[in-house]
Design a protein around this motif. Sequence first.
Motif, PDB file in Angstrom:
ATOM      1  N   LEU A  27     -19.838  32.890 -19.026  1.00 52.72           N
ATOM      2  CA  LEU A  27     -20.258  34.222 -19.567  1.00 52.72           C
ATOM      3  C   LEU A  27     -20.728  33.700 -21.048  1.00 52.72           C
TER       4      LEU A  27
ATOM      5  N   SER B 207     -23.259  40.325 -18.960  1.00 52.58           N
ATOM      6  CA  SER B 207     -22.077  39.388 -19.219  1.00 52.58           C
ATOM      7  C   SER B 207     -20.779  40.147 -19.918  1.00 52.58           C
TER       8      SER B 207
ATOM      9  N   ALA C 184     -14.752  31.590 -16.521  1.00 55.70           N
ATOM     10  CA  ALA C 184     -15.610  32.664 -16.887  1.00 55.70           C
ATOM     11  C   ALA C 184     -15.956  32.594 -18.419  1.00 55.70           C
TER      12      ALA C 184
ATOM     13  N   VAL D 290     -19.174  41.735 -16.919  1.00 59.92           N
ATOM     14  CA  VAL D 290     -18.499  41.096 -15.856  1.00 59.92           C
ATOM     15  C   VAL D 290     -17.077  40.514 -16.737  1.00 59.92           C
ATOM     16  N   GLY D 291     -17.263  40.093 -17.838  1.00 58.11           N
ATOM     17  CA  GLY D 291     -16.074  39.920 -18.515  1.00 58.11           C
ATOM     18  C   GLY D 291     -14.923  40.982 -18.452  1.00 58.11           C
TER      19      GLY D 291
ATOM     20  N   ILE E  53     -29.099  40.935 -19.993  1.00 62.10           N
ATOM     21  CA  ILE E  53     -28.147  39.878 -19.618  1.00 62.10           C
ATOM     22  C   ILE E  53     -26.938  39.685 -20.557  1.00 62.10           C
ATOM     23  N   VAL E  54     -27.287  40.198 -21.822  1.00 61.56           N
ATOM     24  CA  VAL E  54     -25.841  40.275 -22.672  1.00 61.56           C
ATOM     25  C   VAL E  54     -24.992  41.340 -22.418  1.00 61.56           C
TER      26      VAL E  54
ATOM     27  N   LEU F  55     -24.009  32.776 -20.407  1.00 58.46           N
ATOM     28  CA  LEU F  55     -25.195  33.851 -19.986  1.00 58.46           C
ATOM     29  C   LEU F  55     -25.309  34.732 -21.192  1.00 58.46           C
ATOM     30  N   ALA F  56     -24.431  34.814 -22.051  1.00 64.09           N
ATOM     31  CA  ALA F  56     -24.684  35.783 -23.322  1.00 64.09           C
ATOM     32  C   ALA F  56     -25.603  35.049 -24.250  1.00 64.09           C
TER      33      ALA F  56
END
Length: 361
Positions: free
Chosen positions: A75, A25, A71, A28-29, A21-22, A78-79
Amino acid sequence: MLSPTDQGHFRKYLTTLGVAIVVASLGVGGYLLQTQSDLLIEQDKLAKLTPAARAAIERKQQIVLVATHWAPWALGALAALGFGLAVWGLVGWRRKQQELDAKDRVELGKLELERDKVHAELAEMQLSAAEKADEIAEQAEELVQDEVLEVLAQRADRRESSGRRDPDLPAFPRPGQEPTSVAEGHGDAAIGAGASWSSRRSELRERIGAVEETLADRLAGAYPTSALTRDVRPGPRSVNALLDDPDRRVFSLVDIKLTDPKNFLNRLQDSLLALSAATEILESRYPDKTIRSAAIFLFREGTKLPSDPERSVREYRAGLRHRPAVLIYPEAKWQEMTPERLRIDLEERWRRASVTGGLAV
């Protein structure tokens, strides 16, 4: 795209999922940063586009603008979620790993105890120094008797060819008998004129002992990870060496004999019977072990190999339940043998022994 997760254990799964997941993220960033170029289109270039294209770009700019605004929060959350899952999983897995490590230590301790028990049992099977000396003396005596027969046969042939009457021939020298010079400058070149048979026995005992020492040294060099036990007698007959490979759970029995054409068949029978009997006893005692064996025969300098040794090997091995591999070398070649070459020869013959005669000349 998420990186692969480890599903072997729930805690490990959570740890790898959190890391994935990290990573996602961060990916995506990075992608959002690349889309910022859509916000930098000049007005005059935008005006030149078709209405449909202009509408599509303006819609995309609105999406990018909203995504850029939210974002960092999304994000970041999420991170943080991924980091939290990874930490939770690591903490839980640490406790589980400690349990597994403790279990491994117990298993390792059991293996070490089993290994020590096996080594102790093998040590109990070893010949004593006196028993080993008697065994070597017996082998030397048999070789001496063959030489005596050869000397007497050659003398009888010369007398018959010269037409002289054959007087009473000297009797066999018995073990411990006082030296009797029967060579008289004739017979086997290995026995000098006037040499005593007792000194010949001593010489052969030394040579047999040296051959067995050489075997032990070369086996230790060829199989450095295996434990070597010498002069093992699991049953009524002894074997020169036993290699214990605990990792592969393999016992390798190796017997070596100094011989000549006259007593080769006797030595062949003795060695194969000893190896076969030892294999059967060790298999019943250690059913989780694979047992393999090999007999090595060295022909002394000045002697020739027997005619068709391969046939003799096949005949003797055919009647055995366990069929050892057989290797034959001239003594001079054995002296030049390296541990690496010996291992290659043994492994090759062990692969072939179950199908063919397993003979190496």
